[in-house]
Design a protein around this motif. Structure first.
Motif, short mmCIF file in Angstrom:
data_model
loop_
_atom_site.label_atom_id
_atom_site.label_comp_id
_atom_site.label_asym_id
_atom_site.label_seq_id
_atom_site.Cartn_x
_atom_site.Cartn_y
_atom_site.Cartn_z
N ALA B 108 4.57 7.94 -2.47
CA ALA B 108 3.48 8.86 -2.15
C ALA B 108 2.93 9.48 -3.43
O ALA B 108 1.72 9.57 -3.64
CB ALA B 108 3.98 9.94 -1.19
N GLN B 109 3.84 9.88 -4.27
CA GLN B 109 3.42 10.49 -5.54
C GLN B 109 2.57 9.51 -6.37
O GLN B 109 1.52 9.86 -6.90
CB GLN B 109 4.67 10.89 -6.32
N ARG B 110 3.05 8.27 -6.43
CA ARG B 110 2.36 7.29 -7.25
C ARG B 110 1.00 6.89 -6.67
O ARG B 110 0.03 6.77 -7.42
CB ARG B 110 3.23 6.03 -7.40
N ILE B 111 0.93 6.68 -5.38
CA ILE B 111 -0.36 6.24 -4.84
C ILE B 111 -1.38 7.37 -4.89
O ILE B 111 -2.57 7.14 -5.08
CB ILE B 111 -0.24 5.67 -3.40
N ALA B 112 -0.89 8.61 -4.74
CA ALA B 112 -1.82 9.75 -4.82
C ALA B 112 -2.48 9.77 -6.20
O ALA B 112 -3.67 10.05 -6.35
CB ALA B 112 -1.08 11.05 -4.54
N ARG B 113 -1.70 9.47 -7.21
CA ARG B 113 -2.21 9.47 -8.58
C ARG B 113 -3.33 8.44 -8.76
O ARG B 113 -4.21 8.60 -9.60
CB ARG B 113 -1.05 9.15 -9.53
N TYR B 114 -3.29 7.36 -7.99
CA TYR B 114 -4.29 6.31 -8.13
C TYR B 114 -5.40 6.39 -7.09
O TYR B 114 -6.09 5.42 -6.83
CB TYR B 114 -3.63 4.94 -8.14
N GLY B 115 -5.52 7.55 -6.49
CA GLY B 115 -6.71 7.76 -5.65
C GLY B 115 -6.53 7.54 -4.16
O GLY B 115 -7.50 7.68 -3.41
N ALA B 116 -5.33 7.17 -3.71
CA ALA B 116 -5.16 6.99 -2.26
C ALA B 116 -5.26 8.33 -1.56
O ALA B 116 -4.89 9.36 -2.10
CB ALA B 116 -3.83 6.32 -1.96
N ARG B 117 -5.76 8.31 -0.32
CA ARG B 117 -5.86 9.52 0.49
C ARG B 117 -4.89 9.49 1.66
O ARG B 117 -4.55 10.52 2.21
CB ARG B 117 -7.30 9.70 1.03
N PHE B 118 -4.52 8.27 2.07
CA PHE B 118 -3.59 8.14 3.19
C PHE B 118 -2.33 7.42 2.72
O PHE B 118 -2.40 6.46 1.95
CB PHE B 118 -4.20 7.29 4.31
N LEU B 119 -1.20 7.88 3.23
CA LEU B 119 0.07 7.19 3.03
C LEU B 119 0.35 6.36 4.28
O LEU B 119 0.33 6.89 5.40
CB LEU B 119 1.17 8.23 2.85
N ARG B 120 0.57 5.07 4.10
CA ARG B 120 0.92 4.24 5.24
C ARG B 120 2.38 3.82 5.11
O ARG B 120 2.96 3.90 4.01
CB ARG B 120 0.03 2.99 5.32
N GLY B 121 2.96 3.35 6.18
CA GLY B 121 4.35 2.88 6.15
C GLY B 121 4.86 2.83 7.57
O GLY B 121 4.55 3.70 8.38
N GLY B 122 5.65 1.82 7.85
CA GLY B 122 6.10 1.63 9.22
C GLY B 122 7.44 2.28 9.49
O GLY B 122 8.42 2.02 8.77
#
Lengths: 319, 319, 319, 319
Positions: B108-122
């Motif tokens: 979550a920390q890493r994707i937020a840094r690259y501009g993601a707005r949603f965290l996905r995961g099953g």
């Protein structure tokens, strides 16, 4: 690729390393050893990277069936125009069918103004029904050539039968093999003998391997260069005429670095989707676009419903 | 649409005008009159433009089967984030399966840094085999929610059975209906009752109309908003796992102005095609992307072969 | 077909009557009237039965695009053998490729013993790769002809290019257009000019309408009769090579009363499915079967994996 | 299967022997040795026959993913009726939806007279649109059960959600999982817990392996037996609603000896093709047929266009 593991204790380690490289694997076991079969839909990786995994005993490969296509470098040259990864995208435009000398001349002038480098148009038209307009034939080849020359364009046009190959190759800079003829091997051979670059449109249900092999036929029989053209495969949804396979385009253009152009007009059949799909094709890795354009689509002798006004060509290259 | 012509002398004029609008038509004749049936793969045009053609007697329409979906305006709001035509593209990223609290927090920390707005995961994973890892279930919902909250992200996650709908809807901002459940109407209904926005992934061989109707089920039973997600349809070429249908995306996103996101990871299954296809999807009209990411793909509990490193997320939005 | 209803009060009654006839309908409305569009996957019914429904105002039809194919009566005659609905089923058998005069002679003798009426075998082979065996060409035509004559059989063999049409038509009783060439219109025309019956194999993703239109090309350009051959369409399951479409066979054979034969060997590619699928084809309405047979499949120059021993031919006609 | 050859001199001999067995092979080479990968569309052969080929070093196999399905013997027993290879074919018939107690009782009586053993009919209907009739639900289960009991029939009916599994399993002898729910794993699990035989309809684009794995889910979670039902896959031709895959039926029924029934009504959607396709299915190796029948198709609440009159049931078993 089949990866054979030294001892079965190594197998889970090797499997993790293969997955980390982006490979999909299936595990096979014989009496004493484990092998992994790498699925075709895996990322392309260097064989050396696989060999370097600790615990790998051997890596077996299938020899490529299309060595000449694999060896073709990119970009290729077509009458002085560079096409393929490494060169800027190329626009090819024009009517479905060449309808008159005046029509094609005016269209050539207009598309040149909007950045097109190739004039397309059918002198010979493959038509599903024997009662449809079949093209003006040989005279239309001359009209195309003169229009292109007058406006600084190159010519791409389709050939339908081996006996026409010499005259089509004389008029064209790039000879098109249509989707329906992708596996018309007699035609591929005849065209290749003319020593002009060939554009091979993908058959409506051709696998990528069959498509590359059609290109191999051309190089094997003497063609100097081959361009591939994706135009949609047979789909099941009535809202679009075909299903544009940009995964195949990305694979050829981005991963394998082959020259591939996209025909969004035939792919969807809908005028309102040509621009977004053409732009998507370039983003996916296409090296060029083939766009149907017409000055008066209502009066087109074929496929007017999907033809764009030439002015819309400026939507593709400068988004 | 069926266009009925006043007298048969008008029919060729009307036909030209329909083609000029970008419509594909088939001619029907009864004893005295001509009608044109407009094919589904025609450009979208205003009915008024058809009525205005001289010689047209009447224009008959099929009532839409999904009035609520048609009436949904764009962009929609999902927990404060705008998604759909009219809003900037949205990145959703994360692992195939939530594997541990630590994993999902770091991702979550890493994707937020690259501009993601949603965290996905099953948390719940639909797996083809009963012997495969089926997800950590309820605890994973909490891990997801906390990780997202800590890093300023929203949560999108899949629900598999009606009984889980309340707890999934509580943890998620956007509830995902997976491809295999697109026509699991009991599930659609249960999720809709939770009053959270729903993302409906397209079934592997669903027509666009069936897909929109799955969305209609959600709105009909109470969902406040529906997002569509294209993830590839069943194809026939082994080099890509599925066949990404960007024509459908362009149709929904550009022509019909509906919120549609694309999952290039499942569409192709190849890590080396995720970036070009994701960029192509945005060019085609997608309003967002759903990207599988993992910190250590070789150790992923599912689908590691197609997961990207989070760093690659910066390839999508700033080409 | 479009069925227009007199007044909207009649519409539900008319709809019930249409459904009772086996028609699938979609309702269209203009300002004042209701029409029903009959879907293509409806039962074939007499137009008179539709007109006779109380409340029907008019019935509009699309003119057939293949009047010559529609007018062909069944059974047709091929060198004295009757083929098509109304005649007993016909077996056609032989090797994929004609490999030598001795091979084809011995096979002819064996298949004749098991009830075959036609000897098949390729003199010219369409091969996906330019490096594969391409057939023995002209000499093989003579071998075929002599073997057939010696053993009381007729010859069916494929032609690949227009220039070969005269010599193939001279050697053959029935000239085969292969699946890859179904829309090679130059070839269809050249073959038709030879005035021999033509067997048109269905393209791997051809619609039934496109297939019938390929037959129309043949009749239009002079062929005396056309037989259709179903050989499987492109599917997505790796366990069978193609997907045999017996629905199309039942439609052509049982409903439309056209001569259609089935090639179960290519359809499935599996020797263990050839007998059950061949028998199913006859039950569905096929008028004949095309079976690959070989005396020593391990040494076949192509497709040995799907070839049957000639003795197995007796499984088809006497279940 | 991967067949590894002792030394490369043996490879052409081994290849011929593999082809002679009916296997399709691809050749792989590592530094010193040759392996052959056997394609999935090869004939089923005993592993011992491959091992016995001189020159073969080892034979590697992929472990089956569905051991319970593989171990299920045939025929299976469903409430005293034997179904599967080894038992006579079984007819299952009835309406698409159970519409009233009177309707289902009269139909039960009629179909029993024509040889049906199972009464089918939907109490819960999966409908593409939320606005369509969704079935009478629980009461219809009772009507079905009583009608079947009165006329000596067994009941097969569909379940749509996990919460309904107990009551459906109580009313039914065979619980149907519909095509849209083939990979609704929560439903498969819930149904399996009820300990009744399950009939798994193939998803519209499911591979055979995915279909068998859906059956494995049922056995794994407690179902006593599983029957498979082919009902057509997504095709591309508008003349038939789906594409009936009798190759899959022959593979399951004839080669693998599994119980498989065929639903020709949904497969084609055309009343005029139900009989020929049903008979073809039995010839291909189906162990039973599922036929939609209605007393007054024009008034059916769903799918009347494809329903047969009960009298036509006598066309299937006594050709």
């Amino acid at each position: 690729v089949i990866v054979r593991v030294k001892s079965s204790e190594d197998s889970s380690h090797v499997q993790r390393a293969l997955v980390a490289l982006g490979l999909w694997v299936e595990r096979f076991e014989d009496d004493s050893q484990v092998s992994f079969l790498v699925a075709a839909h895996s990322s392309a990786v260097e064989e050396a990277a696989v060999r370097a995994i600790p615990g790998v005993e051997s890596v077996a490969r299938r020899p490529s069936l299309h060595p000449r296509i694999d060896a073709q470098s990119s970009p290729i040259d077509i009458a002085g125009i560079s096409l393929g990864p490494g060169a800027p995208p190329v626009l090819m435009a024009g009517p479905c069918a060449v309808e008159s000398e005046a029509q094609i001349d005016e269209l050539a002038q207009r598309i040149a103004r909007y950045g097109a480098r190739f004039l397309r148009g059918g002198a010979y038209k493959p038509r599903t029904s024997p009662y449809s307009f079949q093209g003006h034939g040989e005279p239309a080849l001359g009209w195309l050539r003169r229009a292109a020359d007058r406006h600084g364009l190159k010519v791409v046009t389709e050939v339908l039968e081996p006996g026409d190959a010499p005259r089509v190759a004389e008029a064209a800079d790039l000879v098109q093999i249509g989707s329906r003829n992708m596996q018309n091997f007699a035609l591929l051979k005849a065209v290749a003998h003319e020593r002009k670059p060939v554009m091979v449109k993908r058959g409506v249900a051709a696998t990528i391997e069959e498509w590359l092999l059609a290109g191999e036929y051309c190089l094997f029989h003497g063609a100097p260069a081959v361009v591939f053209c994706e135009r949609g495969v047979r789909g099941f949804d009535p809202s679009t005429r075909n299903l544009l396979d940009l995964g195949a385009v990305a694979l050829l253009g981005q991963v394998q670095k082959r020259p591939v152009v996209v025909d969004p007009s035939h792919a969807c059949g809908r005028r309102d989707l040509v621009v977004p799909l053409g732009r998507a094709a370039l983003a996916a890795g296409a090296s060029g676009l083939l766009i149907e354009t017409h000055l008066d689509p209502g009066r087109a002798l074929s496929d007017g419903s999907q033809a764009l006004a030439p002015e819309l060509l400026d939507q593709f290259l400068d988004p």
